[in-house]
Scaffold this motif. Structure first.
Motif, PDB file in Angstrom:
ATOM      1  N   LEU A  71       0.097  -9.707  -8.206  1.00  0.00           N
ATOM      2  CA  LEU A  71       0.970  -9.096  -9.221  1.00  0.00           C
ATOM      3  C   LEU A  71       2.295  -9.839  -9.257  1.00  0.00           C
ATOM      4  N   SER A  72       2.482 -10.569 -10.331  1.00  0.00           N
ATOM      5  CA  SER A  72       3.764 -11.207 -10.576  1.00  0.00           C
ATOM      6  C   SER A  72       4.537 -10.264 -11.494  1.00  0.00           C
ATOM      7  N   SER A  73       5.204 -10.767 -12.493  1.00  0.00           N
ATOM      8  CA  SER A  73       5.960  -9.895 -13.398  1.00  0.00           C
ATOM      9  C   SER A  73       6.257 -10.621 -14.698  1.00  0.00           C
ATOM     10  N   TYR A 104      15.046 -12.060  -9.299  1.00  0.00           N
ATOM     11  CA  TYR A 104      13.713 -11.450  -9.199  1.00  0.00           C
ATOM     12  C   TYR A 104      12.701 -12.270 -10.001  1.00  0.00           C
ATOM     13  N   PRO A 108       4.528  -5.812 -17.498  1.00  0.00           N
ATOM     14  CA  PRO A 108       5.880  -5.409 -17.897  1.00  0.00           C
ATOM     15  C   PRO A 108       6.264  -4.162 -17.105  1.00  0.00           C
ATOM     16  N   LEU A 120      11.689  -5.507  -5.764  1.00  0.00           N
ATOM     17  CA  LEU A 120      12.100  -5.450  -7.178  1.00  0.00           C
ATOM     18  C   LEU A 120      13.614  -5.409  -7.331  1.00  0.00           C
ATOM     19  N   ALA A 132       0.822  -1.226   0.000  1.00  0.00           N
ATOM     20  CA  ALA A 132       0.000   0.000   0.000  1.00  0.00           C
ATOM     21  C   ALA A 132       0.848   1.265   0.000  1.00  0.00           C
ATOM     22  N   GLY A 176       0.377  -0.005  -5.387  1.00  0.00           N
ATOM     23  CA  GLY A 176      -0.568  -0.059  -4.269  1.00  0.00           C
ATOM     24  C   GLY A 176      -1.223   1.289  -4.010  1.00  0.00           C
TER      25      GLY A 176
HETATM   26  N1  LIG Z   1       6.993  -1.252 -11.042  1.00  0.00           N
HETATM   27  C1  LIG Z   1       7.095  -2.034 -12.107  1.00  0.00           C
HETATM   28  O1  LIG Z   1       7.546  -1.588 -13.188  1.00  0.00           O
HETATM   29  C2  LIG Z   1       6.639  -3.466 -12.027  1.00  0.00           C
HETATM   30  C3  LIG Z   1       6.671  -4.252 -13.200  1.00  0.00           C
HETATM   31  C4  LIG Z   1       6.221  -5.574 -13.144  1.00  0.00           C
HETATM   32  C5  LIG Z   1       5.756  -6.103 -11.957  1.00  0.00           C
HETATM   33  N2  LIG Z   1       5.754  -5.338 -10.833  1.00  0.00           N
HETATM   34  C6  LIG Z   1       5.262  -5.944  -9.590  1.00  0.00           C
HETATM   35  O2  LIG Z   1       4.181  -5.151  -9.132  1.00  0.00           O
HETATM   36  C7  LIG Z   1       4.168  -5.125  -7.707  1.00  0.00           C
HETATM   37  C8  LIG Z   1       4.149  -3.675  -7.240  1.00  0.00           C
HETATM   38  O3  LIG Z   1       5.347  -3.044  -7.669  1.00  0.00           O
HETATM   39  P1  LIG Z   1       5.673  -1.535  -7.249  1.00  0.00           P
HETATM   40  O4  LIG Z   1       6.377  -0.915  -8.390  1.00  0.00           O
HETATM   41  O5  LIG Z   1       4.455  -0.920  -6.676  1.00  0.00           O
HETATM   42  O6  LIG Z   1       6.747  -1.765  -6.101  1.00  0.00           O
HETATM   43  P2  LIG Z   1       7.285  -0.690  -5.047  1.00  0.00           P
HETATM   44  O7  LIG Z   1       6.898   0.693  -5.405  1.00  0.00           O
HETATM   45  O8  LIG Z   1       8.743  -0.991  -4.861  1.00  0.00           O
HETATM   46  O9  LIG Z   1       6.510  -1.063  -3.720  1.00  0.00           O
HETATM   47  C9  LIG Z   1       6.770  -2.260  -3.079  1.00  0.00           C
HETATM   48  C10 LIG Z   1       5.825  -2.387  -1.915  1.00  0.00           C
HETATM   49  O10 LIG Z   1       6.086  -3.659  -1.298  1.00  0.00           O
HETATM   50  C11 LIG Z   1       6.258  -3.437   0.101  1.00  0.00           C
HETATM   51  N3  LIG Z   1       7.180  -4.397   0.712  1.00  0.00           N
HETATM   52  C12 LIG Z   1       8.432  -4.682   0.307  1.00  0.00           C
HETATM   53  N4  LIG Z   1       8.990  -5.576   1.159  1.00  0.00           N
HETATM   54  C13 LIG Z   1       8.053  -5.833   2.116  1.00  0.00           C
HETATM   55  C14 LIG Z   1       8.032  -6.659   3.274  1.00  0.00           C
HETATM   56  N5  LIG Z   1       9.089  -7.381   3.634  1.00  0.00           N
HETATM   57  N6  LIG Z   1       6.915  -6.685   4.013  1.00  0.00           N
HETATM   58  C15 LIG Z   1       5.834  -5.932   3.674  1.00  0.00           C
HETATM   59  N7  LIG Z   1       5.803  -5.115   2.595  1.00  0.00           N
HETATM   60  C16 LIG Z   1       6.895  -5.072   1.825  1.00  0.00           C
HETATM   61  C17 LIG Z   1       6.858  -2.041   0.201  1.00  0.00           C
HETATM   62  O11 LIG Z   1       6.671  -1.554   1.509  1.00  0.00           O
HETATM   63  P3  LIG Z   1       7.640  -0.421   2.144  1.00  0.00           P
HETATM   64  O12 LIG Z   1       7.068   0.879   1.674  1.00  0.00           O
HETATM   65  O13 LIG Z   1       7.530  -0.642   3.589  1.00  0.00           O
HETATM   66  O14 LIG Z   1       9.024  -0.655   1.602  1.00  0.00           O
HETATM   67  C18 LIG Z   1       6.023  -1.302  -0.854  1.00  0.00           C
HETATM   68  O15 LIG Z   1       4.769  -0.942  -0.330  1.00  0.00           O
HETATM   69  C19 LIG Z   1       5.401  -5.888  -7.234  1.00  0.00           C
HETATM   70  O16 LIG Z   1       5.014  -7.179  -6.865  1.00  0.00           O
HETATM   71  C20 LIG Z   1       6.279  -5.921  -8.468  1.00  0.00           C
HETATM   72  O17 LIG Z   1       7.097  -7.085  -8.469  1.00  0.00           O
HETATM   73  C21 LIG Z   1       6.179  -4.035 -10.842  1.00  0.00           C
END
Ligand SMILES: NC(=O)c1ccc[n+]([C@@H]2O[C@H](COP(=O)([O-])OP(=O)(O)OC[C@H]3O[C@@H](n4cnc5c(N)ncnc54)[C@H](OP(=O)(O)O)[C@@H]3O)[C@@H](O)[C@H]2O)c1
Length: 326
Positions: free
Chosen positions: A112-114, A140, A166, A80, A14, A19
């Motif tokens: 959400l995987s990747s 990853y 992606p 990530l 979140a 989130g």
């Molecule tokens: N961004 C992209 O381009 C992309 C592409 C493909 C897939 N995805 C997938 O989409 C999902 C969301 O990505 P995003 O870009 O939103 O990632 P993000 O901005 O890095 O956010 C990650 C979130 O996960 C939480 N988290 C990490 N480690 C944790 C732990 N040990 N316990 C509880 N919470 C934890 C973080 O909390 P904190 O704030 O406390 O660190 C943060 O809220 C992920 O599963 C990612 O693999 C992302």
């Protein structure tokens, strides 16, 4: 997706990019939101920045207990960029499985995987589809693939749909900050002499896809992406246009990037500050094509992407500027 059908929604991650965007949309529809977070103060700060009342989201402890009264969940949390394989697996696999065990059996879940779980586009093909064998090339990607396999094994009868996005672009991101910082300068760099091709998706379209998945009759995993791929040159040029800057883009030989990645890996403070360039994560830089085909998800749900590259990057840049990060 008719969001009034979502009575109570649990969102992991979140305080992260996806989130936060998901919560904004759900809050606008009056959905009751629960968020397991490790730092409630960070959640409060995110909600305040997004103009949402603190009491609109029920913060839960990050370590799950048995939860009841939750009808839907979107699991967005993930690591990530990390330094070790264990860091990826402890959150992306183990913690996520503990969350799934804590949710009510009947809860409708989107995970959400990747795209990284599948790997780059197979040689000689224009886009990867769900029919292609998976071959993740980073820790990853492996962690996401192992999560998907564990979910299929442990929860065969649960209503869980897995999405493989992606590169995601839009407001509230932090991963594209280095791209915009570079794009503002006079000289930009890109890895490799040849153009590289990618799929991308605007974060609002990811949110749409997550809500559309609640109605999806199949578990996936499904690739989701904008219809047309983009090249790395186009991505950098569009980011530069968003910042209003003009400059030139230099193409760096991959050999140079390989040497840099080895160096970054060898110097601990650099590994901390440039996690995207550790030798493991840099493996995603070498392939020329990371393009996926989202037709299967479109046919299963009627979802389609709405937002193009320029708009997604404008929105990301606008948020960095308005929050003083650029
Ligand atoms: N961004 C992209 O381009 C992309 C592409 C493909 C897939 N995805 C997938 O989409 C999902 C969301 O990505 P995003 O870009 O939103 O990632 P993000 O901005 O890095 O956010 C990650 C979130 O996960 C939480 N988290 C990490 N480690 C944790 C732990 N040990 N316990 C509880 N919470 C934890 C973080 O909390 P904190 O704030 O406390 O660190 C943060 O809220 C992920 O599963 C990612 O693999 C992302």
């Amino acid at each position: 997706m008719i969001l009034h059908a979502v009575e109570s929604l649990l969102v992991t991650g979140a305080t992260g990019f996806v989130g936060r965007n998901l919560i904004l949309r759900a809050a606008a529809c009056g959905t009751k939101i629960h968020a397991p977070v490790r730092n409630p103060d960070k959640l409060s700060a995110c909600l305040a920045e997004d103009g949402l009342p603190r009491e609109g989201v029920n913060a839960l402890p990050a370590e799950p207990a048995k939860w009841s009264g939750i009808s839907h969940a979107v699991l967005c949390a993930g690591v990530l960029f990390a330094r070790t394989r264990e860091e990826y697996f402890s959150v992306n696999v183990e913690w996520t499985l503990r969350i799934l065990r804590a949710l009510p059996r009947e809860c409708r879940v989107v995970l959400l995987s990747s795209q990284s779980a599948g790997g780059p586009t197979p040689a000689g093909r224009t886009a990867r589809t769900e029919a292609d064998p998976d071959c993740p090339i980073t820790w990853y990607g492996e962690s996401k693939r192992v999560l998907e396999q564990s979910v299929a094994r442990e929860f065969p009868d649960r209503r869980i749909t897995i999405l493989r996005p992606p590169m995601i672009l839009g407001a509230r991101d932090s991963a594209t900050l280095p791209l915009f910082k570079m794009a503002r300068g006079l000289v930009r760099t890109k890895p490799g002499l040849r153009r590289k091709w990618f799929s991308y998706l605007a974060v609002d379209d990811v949110v749409d896809a997550a809500f559309a998945s609640f109605e999806c009759p199949r578990p996936g995993p499904f690739y989701i992406a904008a219809t047309d791929p983009i090249s790395d040159v186009e991505l950098i040029a569009s980011a530069a246009r968003a910042t209003g800057s003009r400059g030139i883009t230099l193409r760096l030989p991959l050999l140079f990037i390989r040497a840099l990645a080895a160096l970054v890996d060898a110097v601990p403070p650099w590994r901390e500050s440039v996690p995207s360039l550790t030798r493991d994560r840099a493996r995603e830089i070498w392939p020329d094509r990371w393009v996926v085909d989202a037709s299967a998800f479109r046919s299963a749900t009627g979802w389609n992407h709405r937002i193009g590259l320029e708009e997604a990057l404008q929105s990301a840049y606008g948020h960095y500027s308005s929050t003083g990060r650029l």
